[in-house]
Motif scaffolding. Structure first.
Motif, PDB file in Angstrom:
ATOM      1  N   SER A 133       0.775  -1.328  -0.234  1.00  0.00           N
ATOM      2  CA  SER A 133      -0.007  -0.274   0.037  1.00  0.00           C
ATOM      3  C   SER A 133       1.102   1.387  -0.037  1.00  0.00           C
ATOM      4  O   SER A 133       1.813   1.511   0.245  1.00  0.00           O
ATOM      5  CB  SER A 133      -1.122   0.287   1.388  1.00  0.00           C
ATOM      6  N   THR A 134      -0.306   2.219  -0.459  1.00  0.00           N
ATOM      7  CA  THR A 134       1.095   3.625  -0.422  1.00  0.00           C
ATOM      8  C   THR A 134       0.211   4.677   0.349  1.00  0.00           C
ATOM      9  O   THR A 134      -1.553   3.965   0.555  1.00  0.00           O
ATOM     10  CB  THR A 134       1.125   4.250  -2.463  1.00  0.00           C
ATOM     11  N   SER A 137      -3.250   6.455  -1.417  1.00  0.00           N
ATOM     12  CA  SER A 137      -4.024   5.520  -2.061  1.00  0.00           C
ATOM     13  C   SER A 137      -4.785   5.138  -2.009  1.00  0.00           C
ATOM     14  O   SER A 137      -4.748   4.208  -0.783  1.00  0.00           O
ATOM     15  CB  SER A 137      -2.907   5.113  -3.241  1.00  0.00           C
ATOM     16  N   GLN A 141      -0.996  -2.737  -4.294  1.00  0.00           N
ATOM     17  CA  GLN A 141       0.138  -3.751  -5.657  1.00  0.00           C
ATOM     18  C   GLN A 141      -0.059  -5.144  -5.077  1.00  0.00           C
ATOM     19  O   GLN A 141       0.471  -4.853  -4.232  1.00  0.00           O
ATOM     20  CB  GLN A 141       1.511  -2.835  -5.677  1.00  0.00           C
ATOM     21  N   SER A 151      10.659  -6.437   0.065  1.00  0.00           N
ATOM     22  CA  SER A 151       9.681  -4.827  -0.552  1.00  0.00           C
ATOM     23  C   SER A 151      10.430  -4.184   1.309  1.00  0.00           C
ATOM     24  O   SER A 151      10.826  -3.240   1.495  1.00  0.00           O
ATOM     25  CB  SER A 151       8.376  -4.370  -0.911  1.00  0.00           C
ATOM     26  N   SER A 154      13.701  -3.007   0.828  1.00  0.00           N
ATOM     27  CA  SER A 154      13.384  -2.047  -0.190  1.00  0.00           C
ATOM     28  C   SER A 154      14.833  -2.454  -1.000  1.00  0.00           C
ATOM     29  O   SER A 154      15.321  -1.843  -1.895  1.00  0.00           O
ATOM     30  CB  SER A 154      13.978  -0.446  -0.029  1.00  0.00           C
ATOM     31  N   THR A 188       2.030   0.950   5.512  1.00  0.00           N
ATOM     32  CA  THR A 188       3.207   0.808   4.272  1.00  0.00           C
ATOM     33  C   THR A 188       4.689   0.660   4.303  1.00  0.00           C
ATOM     34  O   THR A 188       5.056   0.544   3.210  1.00  0.00           O
ATOM     35  CB  THR A 188       2.147   2.142   4.083  1.00  0.00           C
ATOM     36  N   THR A 189       4.858   0.600   5.247  1.00  0.00           N
ATOM     37  CA  THR A 189       6.441   0.725   6.130  1.00  0.00           C
ATOM     38  C   THR A 189       6.255  -0.262   7.158  1.00  0.00           C
ATOM     39  O   THR A 189       5.760  -0.404   8.604  1.00  0.00           O
ATOM     40  CB  THR A 189       7.304   1.902   5.739  1.00  0.00           C
ATOM     41  N   ALA A 200      -2.843   3.946   5.864  1.00  0.00           N
ATOM     42  CA  ALA A 200      -2.753   3.753   4.050  1.00  0.00           C
ATOM     43  C   ALA A 200      -4.818   3.564   4.275  1.00  0.00           C
ATOM     44  O   ALA A 200      -5.235   3.034   4.998  1.00  0.00           O
ATOM     45  CB  ALA A 200      -2.019   3.258   3.199  1.00  0.00           C
ATOM     46  N   SER A 202      -5.923   2.347   1.712  1.00  0.00           N
ATOM     47  CA  SER A 202      -6.208   0.960   0.649  1.00  0.00           C
ATOM     48  C   SER A 202      -7.115   0.131   1.525  1.00  0.00           C
ATOM     49  O   SER A 202      -8.242  -0.481   0.608  1.00  0.00           O
ATOM     50  CB  SER A 202      -4.730   0.207   0.951  1.00  0.00           C
ATOM     51  N   ALA A 370       5.020   6.779   6.003  1.00  0.00           N
ATOM     52  CA  ALA A 370       6.248   6.740   6.047  1.00  0.00           C
ATOM     53  C   ALA A 370       7.357   7.638   5.283  1.00  0.00           C
ATOM     54  O   ALA A 370       8.221   7.635   4.609  1.00  0.00           O
ATOM     55  CB  ALA A 370       5.956   6.008   4.669  1.00  0.00           C
ATOM     56  N   LYS A 371       6.674   8.988   5.254  1.00  0.00           N
ATOM     57  CA  LYS A 371       6.940   9.781   4.655  1.00  0.00           C
ATOM     58  C   LYS A 371       8.167  10.383   5.291  1.00  0.00           C
ATOM     59  O   LYS A 371       9.035  10.588   5.391  1.00  0.00           O
ATOM     60  CB  LYS A 371       6.462  11.063   4.463  1.00  0.00           C
TER      61      LYS A 371
END
Length: 388
Positions: A133-134, A137, A141, A151, A154, A188-189, A200, A202, A370-371
């Motif tokens: 997920s992002t 959004s 994926q 992932s 990374s 997401t992370t 997220a 999602s 995540a940011k």
């Protein structure tokens, strides 16, 4: 660590991205740890090669796939699994599957995310479809198990590991795979397991009637988490995993919820309208919601795990203002300005999942996502030219 103070949650002071230092050990045991490492790594490598060469091509859900993953988990000493399910007494899990207490095919698992062991354990139990997920959004994926593991660090996964699919909604993914369980990591992370990051949106793309199960995974020793990406962390994780005699996974499964029945807000639970019965604030059937306030009041006759008054304090918001240097304001609920486009029922669903994950893991929610982690990683490796 003061120079990383901006990456601590302002409301609680928790730093969710800091690596966890290993527990002190006797230096005399170092040869024993080194011996375990030398014996286990070849065996784990062989099991992983068998997976890549043969097992991954077998039909999903097969016994060979799960047996192979259990071997990959068992060789490094991941032998002890402490699992508890909301509303279920210890030793009674086998009698609860028909009652919808555990995830099954056609359902979604919203899991905490701290370590590659999350993916290996969930793969060994459910053989699910993993997704990425992002933060901004509602699409996910789809990922293979190999790509999901890559992932975490990374590290780009070779194309032969999985057939890359276009991002899609959870409803589309579930309709294409009705006989599979779907795993979503809504944070997401990865974090260090000491907090729940903002979720997220999602999860909101699922079918209204699809059951979503919050699942918290925590580990003992706690330093086998991987909040920092990179090849260096891969080597550190492999050493810590294979040099310890044993590891324990603590699994907590919350009650299922659906998007068609948005959970009541904390205010609705605490101040029910006049004439309303107490049972109106309780979740029932497939839309059972696990929030700190409701779980603290629910009597299960010894079922599940114990909660106390201090666990319910997580539901109370601690106001956080935006600093003059532009830092993102954070509070105990993890709300952000980007939540403005969510409707109130959607916001309640995400809050219910986040509160359930926090309660199950006995941690708090933070506003760092995540940011902020991306900025932290750059500062951690010295690639950030300006540190606020």
């Amino acid at each position: 660590m003061e120079k990383y103070g901006q990456y601590r949650d302002k409301g609680s002071g928790i730093a969710p991205f800091f690596p966890i230092s290993p527990e002190p050990s006797n230096p005399l045991l170092l040869p024993w740890y080194f011996f375990l490492f030398c014996v286990r790594v070849p065996l784990v490598s062989f099991g992983w090669i068998v997976w890549l060469a043969i097992i991954q091509w077998t039909p999903p859900g097969g016994a060979l796939r799960k047996a192979n993953l259990w071997c990959v988990l068992g060789i490094p000493g991941v032998w002890w699994i402490d699992i508890q399910v909301d509303g279920v007494r210890r030793g009674a899990l086998s009698a609860t599957r028909a009652k919808g207490r555990l995830p099954a095919v056609g359902t979604i698992i919203a899991s905490s995310h701290t370590s590659p062991l999350d993916i290996l354990y969930l793969g060994a139990i459910f053989d699910p479809i993993f997704t990425a997920s992002t933060p901004d959004s509602r699409l996910v994926q789809p990922l293979s198990l190999e790509a999901a593991l890559a992932s975490v660090f990374s590290v780009p996964a070779p194309a032969i590991f999985h057939a890359r699919q276009a991002p899609m909604t959870l409803a589309q993914l579930a309709s294409q795979n009705p006989d599979r369980t779907i795993v979503v990591f809504p944070e997401t992370t990865t974090s260090n397991g000491r907090a729940i990051l903002p979720l997220a949106p999602s999860l909101l793309s699922a079918q209204p009637t699809t059951k979503i199960y919050p699942v918290s995974l925590r580990y003992t020793p706690a330093d086998i988490v991987t909040p920092i990406p990179g090849w260096t962390e891969v080597a550190r994780f492999v050493w810590r995993l294979n040099s310890r005699p044993t590891h324990c996974i603590r699994v907590r499964v919350g009650g299922a919820l659906t998007l068609s029945s948005p959970p009541p807000t904390t205010e609705m639970l605490n101040t029910p309208p006049a004439g309303a019965t107490r049972s109106a604030a309780k979740s029932t059937g497939s839309s059972a919601i696990s929030t700190p306030s409701s779980a603290a009041r629910r009597s299960t006759g010894g079922a599940g795990y114990e909660t106390n008054f201090f666990d319910t304090l997580q539901a109370q918001k601690v106001a956080g203002d935006t600093d003059t240097d532009g830092d993102v304001s954070t509070d105990a609920s993890g709300e952000r300005d980007s939540d403005a486009e969510l409707s109130e029922p959607e916001r309640r669903v995400l809050d219910a999942v986040a509160e359930a994950l926090a309660r199950l893991g006995r941690v708090k929610r933070v506003g760092l996502g995540a940011k902020e982690k991306d900025s932290f990683v750059k500062a951690w490796w010295g690639r950030s030219k300006a540190r606020k």
